[in-house]
Design a protein around this motif. Structure first.
Motif, PDB file in Angstrom:
ATOM      1  N   ALA A   1       0.839  -1.205   0.000  1.00 35.93           N
ATOM      2  CA  ALA A   1       0.000   0.000   0.000  1.00 35.93           C
ATOM      3  C   ALA A   1       0.874   1.255   0.000  1.00 35.93           C
ATOM      4  CB  ALA A   1      -0.930  -0.003   1.207  1.00 35.93           C
ATOM      5  N   SER A   2       1.959   1.234   0.761  1.00 38.70           N
ATOM      6  CA  SER A   2       2.872   2.369   0.807  1.00 38.70           C
ATOM      7  C   SER A   2       3.538   2.591  -0.550  1.00 38.70           C
ATOM      8  CB  SER A   2       3.926   2.149   1.893  1.00 38.70           C
ATOM      9  OG  SER A   2       4.836   3.216   1.919  1.00 38.70           O
ATOM     10  N   ALA A   3       3.977   1.510  -1.200  1.00 35.96           N
ATOM     11  CA  ALA A   3       4.621   1.630  -2.514  1.00 35.96           C
ATOM     12  C   ALA A   3       3.628   2.140  -3.555  1.00 35.96           C
ATOM     13  CB  ALA A   3       5.220   0.293  -2.941  1.00 35.96           C
ATOM     14  N   ARG A   4       2.380   1.662  -3.502  1.00 40.31           N
ATOM     15  CA  ARG A   4       1.356   2.155  -4.437  1.00 40.31           C
ATOM     16  C   ARG A   4       1.065   3.635  -4.190  1.00 40.31           C
ATOM     17  NH1 ARG A   4      -0.563  -3.088  -3.742  1.00 40.31           N
ATOM     18  NH2 ARG A   4      -2.006  -2.473  -2.094  1.00 40.31           N
ATOM     19  N   ALA A   5       1.001   4.051  -2.934  1.00 40.07           N
ATOM     20  CA  ALA A   5       0.785   5.473  -2.609  1.00 40.07           C
ATOM     21  C   ALA A   5       1.968   6.306  -3.105  1.00 40.07           C
ATOM     22  CB  ALA A   5       0.588   5.653  -1.105  1.00 40.07           C
ATOM     23  N   ASP A   6       3.181   5.766  -2.971  1.00 37.35           N
ATOM     24  CA  ASP A   6       4.363   6.474  -3.473  1.00 37.35           C
ATOM     25  C   ASP A   6       4.303   6.632  -4.990  1.00 37.35           C
ATOM     26  OD1 ASP A   6       5.385   6.758  -0.921  1.00 37.35           O
ATOM     27  OD2 ASP A   6       6.911   5.185  -1.146  1.00 37.35           O
ATOM     28  N   LEU A   7       3.811   5.606  -5.696  1.00 36.80           N
ATOM     29  CA  LEU A   7       3.673   5.704  -7.148  1.00 36.80           C
ATOM     30  C   LEU A   7       2.680   6.795  -7.541  1.00 36.80           C
ATOM     31  CD1 LEU A   7       3.767   1.981  -8.336  1.00 36.80           C
ATOM     32  CD2 LEU A   7       5.249   3.820  -9.146  1.00 36.80           C
ATOM     33  N   VAL A   8       1.577   6.871  -6.812  1.00 37.84           N
ATOM     34  CA  VAL A   8       0.578   7.918  -7.070  1.00 37.84           C
ATOM     35  C   VAL A   8       1.204   9.290  -6.815  1.00 37.84           C
ATOM     36  CG1 VAL A   8      -1.608   8.916  -6.269  1.00 37.84           C
ATOM     37  CG2 VAL A   8      -1.419   6.448  -6.636  1.00 37.84           C
ATOM     38  N   ASP A   9       1.881   9.424  -5.686  1.00 34.82           N
ATOM     39  CA  ASP A   9       2.553  10.687  -5.364  1.00 34.82           C
ATOM     40  C   ASP A   9       3.578  11.043  -6.427  1.00 34.82           C
ATOM     41  OD1 ASP A   9       1.113  10.971  -3.033  1.00 34.82           O
ATOM     42  OD2 ASP A   9       2.752  10.364  -1.709  1.00 34.82           O
ATOM     43  N   LEU A  10       4.370  10.065  -6.838  1.00 39.57           N
ATOM     44  CA  LEU A  10       5.416  10.296  -7.823  1.00 39.57           C
ATOM     45  C   LEU A  10       4.830  10.838  -9.130  1.00 39.57           C
ATOM     46  CD1 LEU A  10       8.475  10.005  -8.223  1.00 39.57           C
ATOM     47  CD2 LEU A  10       8.031   7.726  -9.126  1.00 39.57           C
ATOM     48  N   HIS A  11       3.716  10.261  -9.552  1.00 36.04           N
ATOM     49  CA  HIS A  11       3.045  10.740 -10.775  1.00 36.04           C
ATOM     50  C   HIS A  11       2.622  12.200 -10.608  1.00 36.04           C
ATOM     51  CE1 HIS A  11       0.600  10.740 -14.373  1.00 36.04           C
ATOM     52  NE2 HIS A  11      -0.389  11.222 -13.655  1.00 36.04           N
ATOM     53  N   LEU A  12       2.056  12.526  -9.456  1.00 38.58           N
ATOM     54  CA  LEU A  12       1.636  13.897  -9.176  1.00 38.58           C
ATOM     55  C   LEU A  12       2.846  14.837  -9.158  1.00 38.58           C
ATOM     56  CD1 LEU A  12      -0.683  15.837  -8.291  1.00 38.58           C
ATOM     57  CD2 LEU A  12      -0.056  15.247  -5.936  1.00 38.58           C
TER      58      LEU A  12
END
Length: 112
Positions: free
Chosen positions: A18-29
């Motif tokens: 979940a943390s890695a997926r949230a980081d991917l979302v943040d990274l895209h933003l």
């Protein structure tokens, strides 16, 4: 995350995923806001080398995808010609995105 004898991380926990997926979302933003103004990626502190490593946006996405797949991300850095002024910290990205979007709760408890 625990390394396996074959060099992979093995299965990661639900919280780590979940943390890695949230980081991917943040990274895209972060990339959507900062790439157009010349930021090429992040400067990430490496405990092994005791220095910042410069990682491009694509390289960061690949590392997070490898973690999600249970693989050990490569310990890769950009070439020496990359300018440190073109890379920012994760915290800078988080603050910039929060200000730009007016959303001051951009994963405030996620640390990377």
């Amino acid at each position: 995350m625990t390394a396996t004898p074959g060099g992979g991380l093995g299965p990661i926990s639900a919280a780590e995923a979940a943390s890695a997926r949230a980081d991917l979302v943040d990274l895209h933003l972060f990339e959507s806001y900062l790439a157009p103004v010349g930021v090429k990626g992040l400067a990430v502190w490496c405990d092994d080398c005791a220095k910042d490593h410069l990682h491009g946006w694509f390289q960061l996405r690949m590392a997070l995808s490898q973690i999600l797949a249970g693989l050990e991300p490569e310990h890769a850095v950009l070439d020496d010609t990359a300018s440190e002024t073109e890379f920012v910290s994760w915290d800078f990205c988080r603050g910039f995105a929060a200000h730009a979007s007016g959303n001051f709760a951009v994963h405030p408890t996620t640390t990377t």
